[in-house]
Every structure is written in C-alpha cells, then in structure tokens.
Design a protein around this motif. Structure first.
Motif, PDB file in Angstrom:
ATOM      1  N   THR A 351       0.455   6.391  21.640  1.00 22.43           N
ATOM      2  CA  THR A 351      -0.180   5.213  21.058  1.00 22.43           C
ATOM      3  C   THR A 351      -1.364   5.676  20.213  1.00 22.43           C
ATOM      4  OG1 THR A 351       0.481   3.833  22.928  1.00 22.43           O
ATOM      5  CG2 THR A 351      -1.291   3.008  21.526  1.00 22.43           C
ATOM      6  N   ALA A 352      -1.216   5.548  18.916  1.00 24.84           N
ATOM      7  CA  ALA A 352      -2.258   6.007  17.989  1.00 24.84           C
ATOM      8  C   ALA A 352      -3.401   5.005  17.886  1.00 24.84           C
ATOM      9  CB  ALA A 352      -1.658   6.265  16.614  1.00 24.84           C
ATOM     10  N   VAL A 353      -3.077   3.713  17.970  1.00 25.24           N
ATOM     11  CA  VAL A 353      -4.091   2.658  17.854  1.00 25.24           C
ATOM     12  C   VAL A 353      -3.728   1.547  18.833  1.00 25.24           C
ATOM     13  CG1 VAL A 353      -5.243   1.018  16.342  1.00 25.24           C
ATOM     14  CG2 VAL A 353      -4.437   3.197  15.401  1.00 25.24           C
ATOM     15  N   ARG A 354      -4.725   1.039  19.530  1.00 28.46           N
ATOM     16  CA  ARG A 354      -4.501  -0.038  20.492  1.00 28.46           C
ATOM     17  C   ARG A 354      -4.628  -1.402  19.827  1.00 28.46           C
ATOM     18  NH1 ARG A 354      -1.996   1.680  25.090  1.00 28.46           N
ATOM     19  NH2 ARG A 354      -2.928   3.628  25.832  1.00 28.46           N
ATOM     20  N   GLU A 355      -3.971  -2.372  20.419  1.00 27.05           N
ATOM     21  CA  GLU A 355      -4.076  -3.755  19.940  1.00 27.05           C
ATOM     22  C   GLU A 355      -5.531  -4.219  20.013  1.00 27.05           C
ATOM     23  OE1 GLU A 355      -2.441  -8.245  21.137  1.00 27.05           O
ATOM     24  OE2 GLU A 355      -1.672  -6.455  22.169  1.00 27.05           O
ATOM     25  N   GLY A 356      -5.984  -4.910  18.972  1.00 24.86           N
ATOM     26  CA  GLY A 356      -7.323  -5.469  18.940  1.00 24.86           C
ATOM     27  C   GLY A 356      -8.391  -4.542  18.396  1.00 24.86           C
ATOM     28  N   GLN A 357      -8.025  -3.306  18.045  1.00 26.63           N
ATOM     29  CA  GLN A 357      -9.014  -2.384  17.488  1.00 26.63           C
ATOM     30  C   GLN A 357      -9.320  -2.724  16.032  1.00 26.63           C
ATOM     31  OE1 GLN A 357      -7.251   1.621  18.975  1.00 26.63           O
ATOM     32  NE2 GLN A 357      -9.438   1.986  18.683  1.00 26.63           N
ATOM     33  N   VAL A 358     -10.575  -2.536  15.652  1.00 25.71           N
ATOM     34  CA  VAL A 358     -10.956  -2.670  14.247  1.00 25.71           C
ATOM     35  C   VAL A 358     -10.517  -1.394  13.533  1.00 25.71           C
ATOM     36  CG1 VAL A 358     -12.855  -2.880  12.610  1.00 25.71           C
ATOM     37  CG2 VAL A 358     -12.912  -4.176  14.750  1.00 25.71           C
ATOM     38  N   VAL A 359      -9.664  -1.545  12.540  1.00 28.23           N
ATOM     39  CA  VAL A 359      -9.114  -0.369  11.852  1.00 28.23           C
ATOM     40  C   VAL A 359      -9.484  -0.321  10.373  1.00 28.23           C
ATOM     41  CG1 VAL A 359      -7.172  -0.031  13.413  1.00 28.23           C
ATOM     42  CG2 VAL A 359      -6.949  -1.616  11.487  1.00 28.23           C
ATOM     43  N   GLY A 360     -10.080  -1.385   9.878  1.00 27.54           N
ATOM     44  CA  GLY A 360     -10.428  -1.412   8.456  1.00 27.54           C
ATOM     45  C   GLY A 360     -11.091  -2.722   8.099  1.00 27.54           C
ATOM     46  N   TYR A 361     -11.054  -3.060   6.835  1.00 28.04           N
ATOM     47  CA  TYR A 361     -11.731  -4.271   6.373  1.00 28.04           C
ATOM     48  C   TYR A 361     -11.161  -4.722   5.042  1.00 28.04           C
ATOM     49  CZ  TYR A 361     -14.217  -0.657   3.738  1.00 28.04           C
ATOM     50  OH  TYR A 361     -14.520   0.414   2.933  1.00 28.04           O
ATOM     51  N   VAL A 362     -11.434  -5.980   4.734  1.00 28.56           N
ATOM     52  CA  VAL A 362     -11.143  -6.515   3.410  1.00 28.56           C
ATOM     53  C   VAL A 362     -12.407  -6.354   2.577  1.00 28.56           C
ATOM     54  CG1 VAL A 362     -10.507  -8.538   2.051  1.00 28.56           C
ATOM     55  CG2 VAL A 362      -9.465  -8.179   4.295  1.00 28.56           C
ATOM     56  N   ASP A 363     -12.286  -5.669   1.467  1.00 32.80           N
ATOM     57  CA  ASP A 363     -13.400  -5.438   0.550  1.00 32.80           C
ATOM     58  C   ASP A 363     -13.294  -6.458  -0.588  1.00 32.80           C
ATOM     59  OD1 ASP A 363     -15.262  -4.541  -1.262  1.00 32.80           O
ATOM     60  OD2 ASP A 363     -14.556  -2.471  -1.306  1.00 32.80           O
ATOM     61  N   ASP A 364     -14.324  -7.344  -0.712  1.00 32.72           N
ATOM     62  CA  ASP A 364     -14.245  -8.373  -1.755  1.00 32.72           C
ATOM     63  C   ASP A 364     -14.660  -7.862  -3.129  1.00 32.72           C
ATOM     64  OD1 ASP A 364     -17.009  -8.286  -1.769  1.00 32.72           O
ATOM     65  OD2 ASP A 364     -17.291 -10.300  -0.942  1.00 32.72           O
ATOM     66  N   GLY A 365     -15.015  -6.581  -3.221  1.00 36.44           N
ATOM     67  CA  GLY A 365     -15.371  -5.990  -4.497  1.00 36.44           C
ATOM     68  C   GLY A 365     -16.801  -6.210  -4.917  1.00 36.44           C
ATOM     69  N   LEU A 366     -17.528  -7.023  -4.158  1.00 39.44           N
ATOM     70  CA  LEU A 366     -18.928  -7.331  -4.486  1.00 39.44           C
ATOM     71  C   LEU A 366     -19.855  -7.008  -3.310  1.00 39.44           C
ATOM     72  CD1 LEU A 366     -18.506 -10.704  -6.433  1.00 39.44           C
ATOM     73  CD2 LEU A 366     -18.747  -8.395  -7.360  1.00 39.44           C
ATOM     74  N   GLY A 367     -19.386  -6.134  -2.444  1.00 36.38           N
ATOM     75  CA  GLY A 367     -20.218  -5.723  -1.323  1.00 36.38           C
ATOM     76  C   GLY A 367     -19.896  -6.402  -0.017  1.00 36.38           C
ATOM     77  N   GLY A 368     -19.023  -7.397  -0.040  1.00 36.36           N
ATOM     78  CA  GLY A 368     -18.678  -8.103   1.188  1.00 36.36           C
ATOM     79  C   GLY A 368     -17.521  -7.438   1.918  1.00 36.36           C
ATOM     80  N   ARG A 369     -17.610  -7.344   3.242  1.00 33.90           N
ATOM     81  CA  ARG A 369     -16.569  -6.739   4.052  1.00 33.90           C
ATOM     82  C   ARG A 369     -16.241  -7.641   5.237  1.00 33.90           C
ATOM     83  NH1 ARG A 369     -17.820  -0.246   4.679  1.00 33.90           N
ATOM     84  NH2 ARG A 369     -17.707   0.292   2.442  1.00 33.90           N
ATOM     85  N   THR A 370     -14.926  -7.823   5.468  1.00 33.34           N
ATOM     86  CA  THR A 370     -14.474  -8.606   6.610  1.00 33.34           C
ATOM     87  C   THR A 370     -13.559  -7.729   7.448  1.00 33.34           C
ATOM     88  OG1 THR A 370     -14.552 -10.633   5.282  1.00 33.34           O
ATOM     89  CG2 THR A 370     -13.325 -10.718   7.353  1.00 33.34           C
ATOM     90  N   ALA A 371     -13.872  -7.561   8.708  1.00 31.43           N
ATOM     91  CA  ALA A 371     -13.167  -6.615   9.573  1.00 31.43           C
ATOM     92  C   ALA A 371     -11.709  -7.005   9.791  1.00 31.43           C
ATOM     93  CB  ALA A 371     -13.882  -6.512  10.916  1.00 31.43           C
ATOM     94  N   LEU A 372     -10.861  -5.960   9.916  1.00 30.79           N
ATOM     95  CA  LEU A 372      -9.447  -6.127  10.216  1.00 30.79           C
ATOM     96  C   LEU A 372      -9.148  -5.540  11.589  1.00 30.79           C
ATOM     97  CD1 LEU A 372      -7.927  -4.982   6.800  1.00 30.79           C
ATOM     98  CD2 LEU A 372      -8.019  -7.321   7.662  1.00 30.79           C
ATOM     99  N   VAL A 373      -8.355  -6.259  12.390  1.00 30.34           N
ATOM    100  CA  VAL A 373      -7.991  -5.778  13.718  1.00 30.34           C
ATOM    101  C   VAL A 373      -6.477  -5.733  13.846  1.00 30.34           C
ATOM    102  CG1 VAL A 373     -10.107  -6.596  14.811  1.00 30.34           C
ATOM    103  CG2 VAL A 373      -8.113  -8.111  14.684  1.00 30.34           C
ATOM    104  N   THR A 374      -5.982  -4.857  14.716  1.00 27.30           N
ATOM    105  CA  THR A 374      -4.545  -4.733  14.932  1.00 27.30           C
ATOM    106  C   THR A 374      -4.052  -5.843  15.844  1.00 27.30           C
ATOM    107  OG1 THR A 374      -5.022  -3.191  16.727  1.00 27.30           O
ATOM    108  CG2 THR A 374      -4.490  -2.249  14.581  1.00 27.30           C
ATOM    109  N   ALA A 375      -2.824  -6.299  15.565  1.00 28.01           N
ATOM    110  CA  ALA A 375      -2.240  -7.364  16.374  1.00 28.01           C
ATOM    111  C   ALA A 375      -1.271  -6.823  17.420  1.00 28.01           C
ATOM    112  CB  ALA A 375      -1.514  -8.359  15.468  1.00 28.01           C
ATOM    113  N   ALA A 376      -1.121  -5.491  17.478  1.00 31.04           N
ATOM    114  CA  ALA A 376      -0.238  -4.850  18.463  1.00 31.04           C
ATOM    115  C   ALA A 376      -0.620  -3.385  18.568  1.00 31.04           C
ATOM    116  CB  ALA A 376       1.229  -4.991  18.040  1.00 31.04           C
TER     117      ALA A 376
END
Length: 444
Positions: A351-376
């Motif tokens: 298992t390389a990544v567990r469900e619910g881990q923050v693995v990245g983000y959405v970059d809005d291009g203007l400095g804003g970041r919204t976290a991404l989590v795994t669903a499995a």
C-alpha cells in the motif's frame, strides 16, 4: 508765456507692462507645483482604476492538479537483486508499476529477429486484426518462394507462388518460427510496394513515436546487422504491441498448424513457454553479429490481480562455437528464464498511499491551494526495493473554479497501460474561485 510740463518718458508704459507680467509669472510659478501634484494624482488614480479594472476582468488561469513532493515516489520495502546476465544488456518492467531495473550499457546493438516485433506492430497498426479474426488473404509471390530456399537464414520453406494465407496465419509464420521471407512479404503487402523500403520507413516512424531514440531499423526481418536497438527501447515496443489481442494470441502459442504448410510451426521460445513461469511470448532472435536476443512477456497473480511483466535481453554471446547464433540463443533463453523466475518469485503488493491522505492540491494559478485527499488505498505491485512514481491526473476536462468539499476531481495513478492502478482524489475543503484581491495583485 506759459511754460509746458516736461513729457513723461515713452518707456513708462512698457515698464509697467513688464512689471505686471513678472508678477503674473511669479504667481503662476508659485502655483505650478501644487497644480502639477494635483494633476499627477488624478492621472495616477485614473491609471489605477484602469489597471484595476483590467486585472479584475482578465480571465483567471485554469486550475491545475499538483502532487505533493512527499508522495511523488514510493519505494517497496526490502531488497531484491535481479540475477542479471554477466554480459550484454537487459531490462525488466512491470507496466502496472514501472521499471524493475536495467543492466549493461544502453548502447544500440544488433537485435536479429527481435526486429520482427516492430514488423508485427506496424502490420497491425496499418491493418488492424481482432483476436479471432483471420483477416484478408495474402498471396505468396515468387520472391517469397525463392527466399524460402535460402540456407543461411530463418525462413518458411516449401511455399508455392500463388498460395494464399490469411493475415492471421501470416502473423503466425512471422512470429512463431521467425520467417524472414514472410517478414519481407508482409512489408511489401502492407505498403502495396515492390520493395520493403516504404515499410522500413514506417518502422522507424513508429519507433520515433514510441520514444525509441536509440533504435534504427534497416530491414523488416532483423537479418541486417545495421538494425539496432537497446533493451530499454524494446521494452517500450513490447508494451505497445502487447495491447493488440491478435498479437498476444499468436506469440503465446508453443506451436501452430497452418493449412497449406507441410509441417507445424514450432515456437523458437522453446521450453520457456512450457516452464511453468506463465511466459506468453514474445520473440527470440539470433545470429553471429547479434548473439542471442529475446523479448519476453510473463504474468504472475498477486492477490486479485495478474499483472504483465516484460523483459528484454540483448547481446548474449556464448563461449566457443556458435553456428548462426544457435548456442547464443540457448544462452539468452536460459539467462532470461533465470530472471523471469526470480522476478516472479519476488513480486509482491504494498500500500503506497492510505485512504484519506493529503497527496496534493488544486492550484488556482493565483496563489490559492485546496488540498486533495485519496478516496481509497493505493495498492501497487512490484519487487522489494523498486521505486514507483505516483502522479495526479485529471479526467480530460477542465477543472472547475469552485466546487464543494468531497468532489472527485482526478485520480492518483501508478504505471501505464491496462495494468495501471488509479484511485480517486477528492477535495478536502471547498474549492473557491480566486478573490478580487488575488486578481488585482497578480503578476504576469
């Protein structure tokens, strides 16, 4: 006699005028700095309003998915050493997770009949064939008959001009016993040409598209020692050609009977196909310049998955007498069997990544970041010590500028092809459009 008053000098009016002008100039001079300051302020305000309006109405950048550096790679726990051959070059990959490893200098070397893998790839790309489809009929010409009598090369003998075989049977004659004369015939038939030159150009074009930068094809059979490649390049081709059902069905056959031929076709892969290692092709090659060459495909069930394993071994030269590369062919098959068995035995899941881990983000291009989590959980298959490289990918459509928490916006993937592993990634928090402040203060 009345005495007249002396006349006023003529210069008096001019003096008064000059004095007035001087006073006015002094007055204007005294007012100019304040006036200029006011005008400058008005201009600056106007420019600010114009620029602000432009910044506010400019289109915002498209949101992008980014992976955190901490999750950009994963290494299987433990250690494993591939039992590489003592010479030449080799490479192994599990397309569902990536490279297991490489061996030797990646220098282009003659590949002998392994070149026929590209011949089959171009044939099936130009003239697609379904798994159980026999395809169009191809006629044997006089040139193919004559080449079938050559004693110094692999060929299909006993043919007659005018005989007809299906494309599927031709593919069998090409790949199972390695018919050089069939390779040349298919090259002419595919391009509707009297020579193989046009087909060879297609082979090199296909190699370029696949990223086979160290590969050059000069003939469709591989007999020409100027047809050269590397182990890593041949793995790129192997993965691409194994996507064809018709190809996989043929190269997995230990033997085949073709109507119109006196003898059954015997696969040059030999005992590897029957060794209990789930080997399903692909192609051997051998001659004096190339030594022994081999591209192989095998499978191994791990849990509920049975991933494809691909390997290549080139430039294997046996000690002592080696008539037409026969001894070297035995060497490359034996050495490949050792590698295949070891890799299959070592193959495991993690298992390389567990469900619910923050693995990245959405970059809005203007400095804003919204976290991404795994669903499995992201479970991958490989060997101990192997490093895999997860990546976050979208679904081929533009990301929204705003969305609710929990929205699936992409996936976390490892590997390539049908064995690639992918799990959904979702927004941990609400994704909001860029604020007015971020729009106004953006650069570029």
């Amino acid at each position: 006699m009345t005495q007249e008053s002396p006349a006023e000098p003529a210069t008096a009016p001019k003096a008064r005028t000059l004095k007035a002008r001087t006073l006015k100039a002094r007055t204007l001079k005294a007012r100019t700095p304040r006036t200029r300051t006011a005008v400058g302020a008005l201009l600056a305000l106007g420019l600010f309003l114009v620029l602000g309006t432009v910044q506010a109405v400019r289109p915002v950048p498209a949101p992008a998915l980014r992976i955190d550096a901490a999750h950009a790679s994963y290494t299987f726990p433990g250690d494993f050493t591939v039992p590489w051959p003592r010479q030449g070059q080799a490479a192994v990959t599990v397309p569902g997770s990536g490279s297991v490893g490489t061996h030797g200098a990646p220098e282009p070397v003659p590949i002998a009949s392994v070149a026929k893998v590209m011949t089959a790839y171009v044939l099936l790309t130009e003239r697609p064939l379904a798994k159980d489809e026999t395809g169009p009929v191809i006629e044997i010409d006089a040139r193919t008959v004559a080449e079938g009598k050559a004693k110094h090369e692999s060929r299909i003998a006993g043919l007659s001009a005018g005989q007809e075989f299906s494309q599927q049977d031709m593919l069998k004659m090409l790949m199972i016993p390695s018919g050089n004369n069939i390779a040349r015939l298919l090259a002419r038939w595919t391009t509707d040409s009297d020579s193989e030159a046009a087909f060879v150009r297609k082979m090199n074009d296909a190699a370029k598209k696949l990223g086979m930068d160290d590969t050059t094809y000069t003939d469709p059979s591989g007999l020409d020692e100027r047809t050269v490649s590397t182990a890593v390049d041949q793995l790129k081709l192997a993965e691409a050609v194994m996507a064809y059902d018709a190809f996989r069905a043929v190269v997995a056959l230990p033997s085949a009977t073709v109507s119109g031929l006196d003898d059954p076709l015997i696969n040059n892969m030999g005992d590897l196909l029957l060794a209990g290692l789930s080997v399903r092709g692909i192609k051997t090659g051998s001659n004096t310049p190339a030594g022994g060459t081999l591209v192989w495909a095998a499978y191994k069930t791990v849990g509920d998955r049975t991933p494809l394993i691909l390997g290549t071994m080139l430039d294997q030269h046996a000690d002592g007498p080696d008539t037409n590369g026969a001894a070297s062919l035995t060497l490359v098959k034996d050495s490949s069997g050792t590698v295949i068995e070891a890799v299959r035995d070592a193959l495991t899941s993690a298992t390389a990544v567990r469900e619910g881990q923050v693995v990245g983000y959405v970059d809005d291009g203007l400095g804003g970041r919204t976290a991404l989590v795994t669903a499995a959980d992201l479970t991958v298959i490989g060997v101990p010590g192997q490093q895999v490289e997860p990546r976050i990918t979208g679904y081929g459509k533009a990301l929204p500028h705003s969305a609710k928490a929990g929205t699936e916006v992409g996936g976390l993937a490892v590997g390539s092809g049908p064995d690639a592993v992918r799990i959904p990634v979702t927004l941990r928090d609400d994704l909001t459009a860029p604020s007015l402040v971020s729009k106004l203060t953006r650069l570029g």
